[in-house]
Design a protein around this motif. Structure first.
Motif, PDB file in Angstrom:
ATOM      1  N   VAL A 163       0.872  -1.305  -0.041  1.00 15.54           N
ATOM      2  CA  VAL A 163       0.118  -0.153   0.001  1.00 15.54           C
ATOM      3  C   VAL A 163       0.948   1.210  -0.067  1.00 15.54           C
ATOM      4  N   ILE A 164       0.588   2.069  -0.852  1.00 13.36           N
ATOM      5  CA  ILE A 164       1.452   3.306  -0.983  1.00 13.36           C
ATOM      6  C   ILE A 164       0.595   4.787  -1.266  1.00 13.36           C
ATOM      7  N   GLY A 165       1.069   5.669  -0.453  1.00  9.83           N
ATOM      8  CA  GLY A 165       0.418   7.061  -0.785  1.00  9.83           C
ATOM      9  C   GLY A 165       1.256   8.174  -0.030  1.00  9.83           C
ATOM     10  N   GLY A 166       0.855   9.319  -0.555  1.00  6.08           N
ATOM     11  CA  GLY A 166       1.478  10.302   0.017  1.00  6.08           C
ATOM     12  C   GLY A 166       0.463  11.343   0.684  1.00  6.08           C
ATOM     13  N   SER A 167       0.756  12.003   1.548  1.00  5.73           N
ATOM     14  CA  SER A 167       0.079  13.136   2.434  1.00  5.73           C
ATOM     15  C   SER A 167      -1.241  12.335   2.799  1.00  5.73           C
ATOM     16  N   MET A 168      -2.462  12.820   2.603  1.00  2.89           N
ATOM     17  CA  MET A 168      -3.724  12.113   2.921  1.00  2.89           C
ATOM     18  C   MET A 168      -3.488  10.631   2.586  1.00  2.89           C
ATOM     19  N   LEU A 174      -0.815   4.463   6.441  1.00  4.30           N
ATOM     20  CA  LEU A 174      -0.487   3.982   7.913  1.00  4.30           C
ATOM     21  C   LEU A 174      -1.779   3.248   8.536  1.00  4.30           C
ATOM     22  N   GLN A 175      -2.874   3.900   8.265  1.00  6.02           N
ATOM     23  CA  GLN A 175      -4.151   3.209   8.788  1.00  6.02           C
ATOM     24  C   GLN A 175      -4.496   1.740   8.435  1.00  6.02           C
ATOM     25  N   TRP A 176      -4.022   1.465   6.982  1.00  6.02           N
ATOM     26  CA  TRP A 176      -4.044   0.121   6.442  1.00  6.02           C
ATOM     27  C   TRP A 176      -3.182  -0.916   7.688  1.00  6.02           C
ATOM     28  N   THR A 177      -2.068  -0.206   7.949  1.00 10.06           N
ATOM     29  CA  THR A 177      -1.239  -1.290   8.740  1.00 10.06           C
ATOM     30  C   THR A 177      -1.735  -1.511  10.113  1.00 10.06           C
ATOM     31  N   VAL A 178      -2.661  -0.575  10.477  1.00  9.57           N
ATOM     32  CA  VAL A 178      -3.178  -0.717  11.872  1.00  9.57           C
ATOM     33  C   VAL A 178      -4.333  -1.421  11.869  1.00  9.57           C
ATOM     34  N   SER A 179      -5.193  -1.054  10.877  1.00  2.93           N
ATOM     35  CA  SER A 179      -6.682  -1.837  10.883  1.00  2.93           C
ATOM     36  C   SER A 179      -6.527  -3.119  10.329  1.00  2.93           C
ATOM     37  N   TYR A 180      -5.609  -3.441   9.466  1.00  2.14           N
ATOM     38  CA  TYR A 180      -5.515  -4.715   8.753  1.00  2.14           C
ATOM     39  C   TYR A 180      -3.907  -4.997   8.827  1.00  2.14           C
ATOM     40  N   PRO A 181      -3.246  -5.240   9.856  1.00  4.44           N
ATOM     41  CA  PRO A 181      -1.824  -5.628   9.960  1.00  4.44           C
ATOM     42  C   PRO A 181      -1.414  -6.855   9.263  1.00  4.44           C
ATOM     43  N   ALA A 191       5.624  11.400   3.067  1.00  2.00           N
ATOM     44  CA  ALA A 191       5.098  12.710   3.391  1.00  2.00           C
ATOM     45  C   ALA A 191       3.943  12.793   4.147  1.00  2.00           C
ATOM     46  N   THR A 192       3.903  12.209   5.218  1.00  4.37           N
ATOM     47  CA  THR A 192       2.930  12.209   5.852  1.00  4.37           C
ATOM     48  C   THR A 192       3.173  12.278   7.443  1.00  4.37           C
ATOM     49  N   GLY A 193       2.037  11.866   8.310  1.00  4.94           N
ATOM     50  CA  GLY A 193       2.209  11.859   9.613  1.00  4.94           C
ATOM     51  C   GLY A 193       1.051  10.957  10.387  1.00  4.94           C
ATOM     52  N   ALA A 194       1.331  10.554  11.443  1.00 10.23           N
ATOM     53  CA  ALA A 194       0.287   9.799  12.195  1.00 10.23           C
ATOM     54  C   ALA A 194      -0.529  10.684  12.754  1.00 10.23           C
ATOM     55  N   ARG A 195      -0.679  11.887  12.800  1.00 11.51           N
ATOM     56  CA  ARG A 195      -1.691  12.671  13.182  1.00 11.51           C
ATOM     57  C   ARG A 195      -1.641  14.054  12.482  1.00 11.51           C
ATOM     58  N   HIS A 196      -2.874  14.843  12.505  1.00  9.29           N
ATOM     59  CA  HIS A 196      -2.721  16.084  11.730  1.00  9.29           C
ATOM     60  C   HIS A 196      -2.300  17.044  12.848  1.00  9.29           C
ATOM     61  N   PHE A 304      -7.671  12.607  11.904  1.00  4.43           N
ATOM     62  CA  PHE A 304      -6.737  11.709  12.026  1.00  4.43           C
ATOM     63  C   PHE A 304      -5.581  11.912  13.080  1.00  4.43           C
ATOM     64  N   ASP A 305      -5.596  10.857  13.673  1.00  2.00           N
ATOM     65  CA  ASP A 305      -4.696  10.743  15.092  1.00  2.00           C
ATOM     66  C   ASP A 305      -4.458   9.196  15.481  1.00  2.00           C
ATOM     67  N   ILE A 306      -3.747   8.416  14.714  1.00  5.64           N
ATOM     68  CA  ILE A 306      -3.622   7.212  15.199  1.00  5.64           C
ATOM     69  C   ILE A 306      -3.516   6.702  16.415  1.00  5.64           C
ATOM     70  N   ALA A 307      -2.760   7.588  17.215  1.00  6.46           N
ATOM     71  CA  ALA A 307      -2.314   7.121  18.487  1.00  6.46           C
ATOM     72  C   ALA A 307      -3.469   7.172  19.620  1.00  6.46           C
ATOM     73  N   ALA A 308      -4.562   8.432  19.147  1.00  8.71           N
ATOM     74  CA  ALA A 308      -5.734   8.448  20.158  1.00  8.71           C
ATOM     75  C   ALA A 308      -6.547   7.223  20.460  1.00  8.71           C
TER      76      ALA A 308
END
Lengths: 393, 393
Positions: A163-168, A174-181, A191-196, A304-308
């Motif tokens: 899975v690949i993508g930039g920014s959003m 990142l969400q893919w790897t958390v939701s469907y590890p 060019a992204t982050g785990a939260r805005h 978006f805030d994965i850690a939340a």
């Protein structure tokens, strides 16, 4: 590879605004397959517009999902029927390119909430027979990913090679790897982050207020009155566009150069090239993008805030990660600076995940991920090739 | 010190919008004293609203001119009659403060093009009997300084002991030393630059488009129809405000904290504190500032480029400098980063001028020059005291 589009899908598409974009396949999900949204409601029916490139192999192990950015679409490697422009990642995806379509089966879908064929605020709300407008629940990045997972399943694929993508798009990765590890072999968040960040939310808030301030927005119900909040959306795009570029790149490209004149005009027309350029960016954007979708897309990033969901611990979110990661940042990107990307790397390290990280030296700012950056291409090529060997491809 | 306000001045003020701000003296310049503008036209008549603090000494050698920033005013050390807030530089100017009003005679005037009593786009155009709107010629930083020089002369002062200002105020300080090199003993340009950068022009262009996009702007003639482009101006202010803060300060002050709620609202109201804060900044700004003045003020900064008149050589512009300079930048200011300030220092060095330079370590961004920054205050105190000794004060 047969594309899974039923007659019903085409009818649905023809009956809505999505009929404007008939050139891509559309996957339709009826009442028996609702999309559970983070807002606590089900979206049903809904549809996903997508494109595929290359051929799925026999054991369905060569699929790469590309996730698009805020105002992107699924025409990642083919001409957009709206703008006539080539695919937005033609530089990376195609035969003989870093993501080689003679080897991989590439999927790219328009996100839920978007305006290029997938269900979004301009789609017909079956409850009213009118476009949703703001009655569409707020869509989150996890919602988008949940919908993509349904599409991937529909296409008969159990596990994605990458899975690949930039920014959003990177947020979705990142969400893919958390939701469907266990469904992602390799992940490339760019060019992204785990939260805005607070600053990024701030710029999005400005953009949304610009749209909402436009009287042609009509509380989001502009479709019914034949108006579109073009002026507000253009201002929003202009503000956002400044954040996609670096100060250095702006100085190099435009500096204080005047537009079509030798001396200052002593008025409020576009005197400087940078003014003219931004106005052009604003004006062309409104022709291709729905203002309500802009509200939804920016909101999804802000939320978006994965850690939340993991007690504030990003490492905890990646606890089950078996995915191989390659993160890429760009040195002059101040929207998703290297530090935000590195924070993800540190969390992945803490979770003992397999991770590599590259910071590309460039003065082109956040937009660099869409531009000709040979070092970036080489990094993707190297990582994909290595992951393919590990996968036995 | 007698304030030079004739009866005629008061009548002029009473007959125009400036009557809203009767608490400050106003200097009136009639047909015999036009203001020559860079746009190639004369502004006449015109008036300058100003405040003074302290007492001019016998040989008129202790005057300090303070130049205000984009949306500032002449209430630098006294309560604003519009907002009820204390003077915007009360921290620096007053008895026993770095600029000690028991020792110095401090002058601060509202710039030409402004909206707090000096002639601006909301003032009556004598040619039509209606507010100027966009018929007021574009005002430049040199124009503002030329008007200030006329005020200083009117006050009977030949040479200023010091000129100080931040941001757009700092531009005026630099312009003073170029336009009137023998009239300024000491200069303190703070958080500024010798030209407006492409990125800064870009942000201003966004703000102007937000105002112009508001249908209540009416081509600048909103005074006549009893409207004001509040929504557009609020968006402009929001966009600008983000640039006044640093990412670090935003993260520290707001982070991703939610406003008045425990969980995300899944809507488009202000969920995050940063959204609520920015909306508040936008809404309060429109109550105190004229939208057309915002267009003029931003344009004056965009046009600013000292070197342009000197074959592109900033050092050449300062060739005649006899002024002592003290420049101050703030480490987290990304609107006028240290590099822009340092470029001025280098040019002054090349011109063999007397110059000191301080970069203040702070995470508060561009706004730091208006905030409680003890190191900044100490720098001003030290430089002013030293210059005073050299001047025999």
């Amino acid at each position: 590879m047969s594309v899974d589009v039923s007659t019903e899908d085409l009818e649905y598409a023809a009956g809505s605004r999505e009929a404007n974009h008939p050139s891509s396949p559309v996957a339709y999900f009826g009442a028996d397959e609702p999309l559970r949204l983070d807002a606590g409601r089900d979206l049903s029916p809904f549809q996903i517009a997508y494109n595929t490139y290359g051929t799925l192999n026999a054991d369905k192990s060569n699929a790469i999902l590309v996730c698009h950015a805020l105002t992107g679409d699924h025409y990642v490697a083919s001409q957009s029927p709206v703008t006539g422009k080539p695919g937005w990642w033609n530089s990376i995806i195609g035969e003989g390119k870093p993501i080689d379509t003679s080897k991989y089966f590439v999927i790219c879908s328009n996100v839920i909430g978007g305006c290029m064929g997938s269900t979004g605020p301009a789609s017909i709300d079956p409850a009213t027979g009118e476009p949703y407008g703001l009655d569409l629940p707020v869509i989150t990045i996890p919602d988008m990913v949940r919908a993509q997972a349904m599409l991937v399943k529909r296409l008969g694929i159990d596990t994605l090679f990458a899975v690949i993508g930039g920014s959003m798009g990177g947020m979705q990765v990142l969400q893919w790897t958390v939701s469907y590890p266990d469904k992602v072999f390799a992940a490339l968040p760019i060019a992204t982050g785990a939260r805005h960040s607070s600053q990024n939310i701030a710029f999005h808030a400005v953009g949304r207020q610009a749209v909402i301030a436009d009287p042609d927005w009509h509380g989001g119900r502009y479709y019914a009155v034949g108006k579109r909040p073009h002026k507000g959306l253009a201002v929003a795009r202009m503000a956002a566009h400044v954040t996609y570029l670096s100060e250095t790149a702006l100085h190099r490209k435009f500096g204080r150069n005047l537009q079509d004149r030798e001396t200052l005009g002593f008025g409020f027309d576009a005197d400087f090239q940078i003014e003219s350029y931004l106005r052009h960016q604003g004006m062309t954007f409104v022709d291709r993008f729905d203002a309500n979708s802009y509200l939804y897309m920016t909101r999804s990033m802000d939320y978006f805030d994965i850690a939340a969901d993991y007690g504030g611990s990003l490492a905890e979110a990646f606890r089950d990660a078996t995915t191989r990661f390659c993160l890429v940042s760009f040195s002059s990107d101040w929207l998703f600076p290297t530090g935000e990307n590195r924070a993800v790397v540190h969390a992945l390290n803490a979770a003992a995940a397999s991770v590599s990280f590259v910071e590309i030296e460039t003065d082109r700012g956040h937009d660099a991920f869409l531009l000709h950056e040979p070092e970036f291409f080489a990094a993707i090529d190297g990582f994909i090739s290595s992951a393919a060997r590990a996968r036995g491809l």
